[in-house]
Design a protein around this motif. Structure first.
Motif, short mmCIF file in Angstrom:
data_model
loop_
_atom_site.label_atom_id
_atom_site.label_comp_id
_atom_site.label_asym_id
_atom_site.label_seq_id
_atom_site.Cartn_x
_atom_site.Cartn_y
_atom_site.Cartn_z
N ILE A 365 0.86 -1.18 0.00
CA ILE A 365 0.00 0.00 0.00
C ILE A 365 0.90 1.23 0.00
N ASN A 366 0.72 2.07 -0.99
CA ASN A 366 1.55 3.26 -1.13
C ASN A 366 0.72 4.50 -0.84
N GLY A 367 1.31 5.42 -0.10
CA GLY A 367 0.61 6.65 0.25
C GLY A 367 1.33 7.88 -0.26
N PHE A 368 0.58 8.80 -0.87
CA PHE A 368 1.14 10.03 -1.43
C PHE A 368 0.26 11.18 -0.97
N VAL A 369 0.86 12.17 -0.27
CA VAL A 369 0.11 13.35 0.19
C VAL A 369 0.42 14.48 -0.78
N ALA A 370 -0.57 14.84 -1.59
CA ALA A 370 -0.38 15.82 -2.66
C ALA A 370 -0.44 17.25 -2.11
N ARG A 371 0.41 18.10 -2.64
CA ARG A 371 0.40 19.52 -2.32
C ARG A 371 -0.46 20.25 -3.36
N THR A 372 -1.50 20.94 -2.90
CA THR A 372 -2.35 21.69 -3.81
C THR A 372 -2.57 23.09 -3.25
N ASN A 373 -3.08 23.97 -4.08
CA ASN A 373 -3.37 25.35 -3.66
C ASN A 373 -4.80 25.43 -3.12
N THR A 374 -5.04 24.65 -2.08
CA THR A 374 -6.33 24.65 -1.38
C THR A 374 -6.06 24.68 0.12
N GLN A 375 -7.13 24.81 0.89
CA GLN A 375 -6.98 24.83 2.35
C GLN A 375 -6.25 23.57 2.80
N SER A 376 -5.47 23.69 3.87
CA SER A 376 -4.71 22.56 4.37
C SER A 376 -5.64 21.60 5.10
N ASN A 377 -5.78 20.40 4.55
CA ASN A 377 -6.69 19.44 5.15
C ASN A 377 -6.12 18.88 6.45
N THR A 378 -7.00 18.38 7.29
CA THR A 378 -6.62 18.16 8.69
C THR A 378 -7.35 16.97 9.27
N ALA A 379 -7.35 16.89 10.58
CA ALA A 379 -8.04 15.82 11.27
C ALA A 379 -9.54 15.91 11.05
N PHE A 380 -10.16 14.76 10.92
CA PHE A 380 -11.62 14.65 10.93
C PHE A 380 -11.94 13.28 11.50
N ARG A 381 -12.97 13.23 12.27
CA ARG A 381 -13.42 12.00 12.93
C ARG A 381 -13.10 10.76 12.09
N GLY A 382 -12.23 9.93 12.61
CA GLY A 382 -11.74 8.75 11.89
C GLY A 382 -10.30 8.91 11.45
N PHE A 383 -9.89 10.15 11.17
CA PHE A 383 -8.47 10.51 10.99
C PHE A 383 -7.77 9.65 9.95
N GLY A 384 -8.39 9.48 8.80
CA GLY A 384 -7.80 8.67 7.74
C GLY A 384 -8.25 7.24 7.74
N GLY A 385 -8.68 6.73 8.89
CA GLY A 385 -9.15 5.36 8.96
C GLY A 385 -10.29 5.08 8.00
N PRO A 386 -11.32 5.92 7.97
CA PRO A 386 -12.41 5.68 7.01
C PRO A 386 -11.95 5.71 5.55
N GLN A 387 -11.02 6.63 5.23
CA GLN A 387 -10.55 6.70 3.85
C GLN A 387 -9.79 5.43 3.46
N GLY A 388 -9.05 4.86 4.42
CA GLY A 388 -8.35 3.63 4.11
C GLY A 388 -9.29 2.44 3.98
N ALA A 389 -10.20 2.30 4.94
CA ALA A 389 -11.05 1.12 4.98
C ALA A 389 -12.08 1.09 3.87
N LEU A 390 -12.51 2.26 3.40
CA LEU A 390 -13.54 2.25 2.36
C LEU A 390 -13.06 1.57 1.09
N LEU A 391 -11.78 1.73 0.76
CA LEU A 391 -11.29 1.13 -0.48
C LEU A 391 -11.49 -0.38 -0.48
N ILE A 392 -11.15 -1.04 0.63
CA ILE A 392 -11.25 -2.51 0.63
C ILE A 392 -12.72 -2.94 0.55
N GLU A 393 -13.64 -2.13 1.04
CA GLU A 393 -15.05 -2.48 0.92
C GLU A 393 -15.52 -2.35 -0.54
N ILE A 394 -15.03 -1.34 -1.23
CA ILE A 394 -15.33 -1.22 -2.66
C ILE A 394 -14.77 -2.43 -3.41
#
Length: 802
Positions: A365-394
């Protein structure tokens, strides 16, 4: 059967005539003296419903208070050459205009990497970035001046990078790429992918989510004597605010006191990003020698703060005829925004949750944090856990459709085992796995198989409306990614009248932390809830606290408070035995009574006696989570003390002409261990489920494609779930499963794990869309599954139909 246990209402701490509803087991436990495992009302509930719970903006303003507003950048990328401060100072009521040059210390509010300026230092990074701090005699005057800053700016604009895919293609990362790899032997993954009977690859797009706390970002800084500051701040992390303010002013931490009585919601958005506003209010107050309040309105909050990271995914998965995965390679691309913030830890947690409840034998599993000209994204309930787990459910859903098998059967084939197939990709052995038993219980509870048949029958007879159903599991790790953050302190004071004041390092944001901590202390001392009060979180009471985050609030602070309370109880037991005879170990504390050598004393009486005998009636407490360790370079170790489990079955109906979706029914079974407060835990579970459902269905963030404006910056354009979006049938139960680890009363965290329960809603929508196609239909559905996304997914099936 539930019953109104009114006779003990006062003992349970209700200041008003509010009924306490307990089941028979809870009522019996309460009569026996237990104060945990009881559905006590939230300690501030009567204040909330009466509108009497004070937040930062409700604190009476001190004489001479000034108001601040942040002036935003009108471009997403460029160079700021100069600001015409004289023109701004000439505006009505303006007292001061502060820029980066006026910050006496570090112009930085980055929580980990120092790459996040408080005020723009020449380089403009996103549209809405604060370029100046306007201080005026009234809030509206400060905001008016900030809104008129455009003509006062000399800017050389540049072309912004606005999407994660574009930044990924350019190789523009905020952090070094990360890889979590586990193979049984070198090259095993490549071999598994090549030799598999079946193989699927693809991409998936997942949007971000605005925290949408009801109380926006706010800080109120009041100068104190001898170059000090008292800062009232809506923050999940008072200690970090203290440190950031001190660094920005070039002061020492002991000069800054940060206090938070309660927040009107946080959800991660006030973990690190409250720092910008705390620093700005403090810089202005220290410079002007007057109190300064900075409160954002909703639009400014949207355009200046970050949110849940959007993710893009590429994946390649190999599996056998039963749908059992033999190897998977995935790349996770997170949109980090303009600065690192907490993106490194968010990505780590995403990588460590991609497995969810499934054993993956060969994985990269490879992770890449992209730099963009948008607001700096941050903690949100689940803190990345939901983003990781959703892929395997798909992936599981796609495997099932490829093979023509029941998606639940495919999931069961891949579940972690108990004695084997129980090592995660990050090499932690799972020792508390109950997912199979929990899912079996939910299948029976929800009549899942019967409803699958009913959904199929409905779809055969309806061409426009289609139903879908899905059941998805949850395995969520509990602890901070960074081991040293897993610690907490508390102070407990017992006063001479037998009442108790507790101060701990956690913050209350509506989740009931203070209620649970008060229950723990009441239980330890054998007294009623009414005798215990939790005070505001205060950096002068508990130092070096961790954020109230990672679902650890009750785990850490409950244990620290219990440690302090038990120290006092043991002192009282020693005193009672010395005065009245017997052994200290035999002294009993329950129902406000202390029993020693056949004598029954009121708790308050014993306390008074102990005070007069000069027994210390206050104590500090401390707790550090054991067993956790982590190798951040190799991405392996034991990052989690334990796992929380759960499952949800959801049934939806879609209109294939409009794309409209309705959730008809949801059945939830969740593992809270031995719950400290079942009512609060069920509220957290249902709240997390609905919040996650909003993320995956309606909460769409849209930026202008060229100039970087956030177009969805208010309730008029950004749709969070309402009461009307909740299903008419929502059945929630707690799974009977005391924690195998000695957590506080064997309970488990319930803050973040429920966010994964709503995966069942998205997968049910996929199921309904698939019903519009033929056998094996596999719709291309992005998230959030808005009506537009649903119609696009239906069209994707139409395009491949013969």
């Amino acid at each position: 059967m539930n019953q109104d246990f009114s006779p003990d209402r006062a003992a349970c701490g209700f200041a008003r005539d509010i009924p306490l509803v307990l089941d028979a087991g809870e009522a019996a436990a309460l009569r026996a003296g237990a104060r945990v495992g009881i559905s006590a009302a939230h300690e501030s509930a009567h204040l909330h419903v009466a509108g009497a719970a004070p937040y930062v903006d409700d604190v009476p303003e001190a004489a001479g208070t000034l108001h601040a507003a942040l002036a935003p950048s009108p471009v997403a990328s460029g160079v700021l050459r100069s600001i015409d401060r004289a023109a701004l100072l000439a505006m009505p009521g303006v007292v001061a205009v502060l820029t980066a040059a006026d910050i006496p210390g570090a112009n930085d509010c980055g929580p980990v990497i120092h790459d996040d300026p408080i005020l723009a230092d020449g380089t403009l990074r996103y549209r809405g970035q604060p370029v100046a701090l306007i201080v005026a005699t009234a809030r509206d005057l400060a905001r008016l001046a900030a809104a008129r800053i455009g003509p006062c700016l000399d800017i050389e604009p540049a072309t912004p990078v606005l999407t994660a895919r574009e930044a990924y293609a350019r190789g523009d990362a905020l952090l070094p790429p990360a890889s979590l790899i586990r193979e049984s032997a070198p090259g095993a993954l490549t071999a598994a992918l090549a030799a598999a009977p079946h193989r699927l690859g693809g991409q998936f797009s997942l949007g971000g989510q605005e925290q949408f706390y009801l109380e926006g970002q706010i800080a109120y800084a009041l100068p104190t004597e001898n170059q000090g500051l008292r800062v009232l701040c809506s923050t999940q992390h008072p200690s970090e605010m203290q440190h950031l303010i001190a660094h920005a002013l070039g002061w020492r931490s002991h000069q800054v006191l940060v206090e938070c009585r309660r927040m009107g919601g946080g959800f991660g958005g006030k973990e690190s990003q409250s720092g910008l506003f705390a620093c700005c209010a403090s810089i202005a107050a220290a410079r002007l020698g007057r109190p300064v309040k900075l409160r954002l309105d909703r639009d400014d909050d949207f355009i200046m703060t970050g949110r849940r990271h959007p993710f893009e995914y590429d994946y390649d998965v190999a599996f056998d005829d039963d749908g059992r995965i033999t190897g998977i390679e995935a790349t996770l691309i997170a949109n980090g925004g303009h600065s690192a913030d907490l993106s490194g830890a968010v990505m780590t947690r995403a990588l460590c949750h991609l497995d969810n409840a499934y054993y993956l034998p060969e994985v990269a599993i490879n992770g890449f944090v992209a730099r963009t000209n948008t607001q700096s994204n941050t903690a949100f309930r689940g803190f990345g856990g939901p983003q990781g787990a959703l892929l395997i459910e798909i992936v599981m859903d796609r495997i099932a459709r490829h093979l023509g098998r029941d998606p639940l059967a495919v999931r069961r084939a891949n579940f972690y085992g108990v004695a084997s197939r129980n090592v995660t990709p990050y090499r932690q052995t799972i020792e508390d796995n109950v997912v199979a038993a929990l899912v079996d219980e939910l299948v029976a509870q929800a009549d899942y198989q019967g409803r699958v048949a009913a959904v199929a029958a409905f779809n055969r007879s309806n061409s426009v409306l289609k139903k879908g159903i899905a059941l998805t599991p949850v395995k969520f790790g509990i602890s901070f990614n960074v081991p040293h953050l897993n610690q907490a302190g508390a102070l407990v004071h017992v006063y001479a009248d037998g009442s108790v004041l507790v101060n701990h390092g956690g913050t209350e944001m509506g989740q009931g932390l203070n209620t649970k901590v008060a229950q723990v202390v009441a239980d330890a001392l054998g007294i009623g809830f009414a005798a215990v009060r939790c005070s505001a979180t205060d950096t002068s009471k508990i130092a070096n606290t961790s954020a109230t985050a990672a679902s650890t609030g009750a785990d850490l602070n409950g244990m620290a408070a219990r440690d302090a309370a038990m120290t006092i109880r043991n002192r009282l037991a020693d005193f009672a035995a010395a005065r009245h005879g017997g052994e200290a170990a035999d002294v009993q504390f329950a129902n406000d009574v202390v029993r020693v050598s056949g004598i029954a004393l009121a708790f308050a009486t014993l306390v008074r006696q102990a005070y007069e005998a000069r027994v210390q009636l206050w104590s500090d407490g401390f707790y550090a989570t054991p067993k956790v360790h982590w190798n951040p370079k190799g991405l392996h170790g034991r990052p989690f003390y334990y796992f929380a489990y759960g499952a949800a079955a959801s049934e939806v109906i879609i209109d294939t002409l409009t794309g409209e979706v309705s959730l008809l029914r949801a059945d939830i079974l969740h593992d809270a261990g031995r719950s400290l407060n079942p009512a609060i835990d069920i509220g957290q579970i249902e709240g997390g489920f609905i919040q996650s459902m909003g993320w995956l269905t309606t909460e769409e963030l849209v930026w202008h494609a060229t100039d970087g404006r956030l177009l969805t910056h208010a309730p008029s354009t950004y749709k969070i779930p309402t009461a009307n979006d909740c299903p008419a049938a929502l059945h929630t139960r707690l799974f009977d499963n005391p924690n195998t680890e000695p957590t506080i009363h064997r309970s488990k965290a319930v803050g973040e794990p429920p966010m994964l329960l709503a995966f069942s809603v998205l997968l049910a929508i996929r199921d309904a869309i698939a019903a519009t196609g033929g056998p094996g239909a596999d719709p291309d559905l992005r998230a959030p599954a808005t009506p537009e996304a649903v119609l696009d997914a239906i069209a994707s099936l139409d395009a491949i139909r013969p």
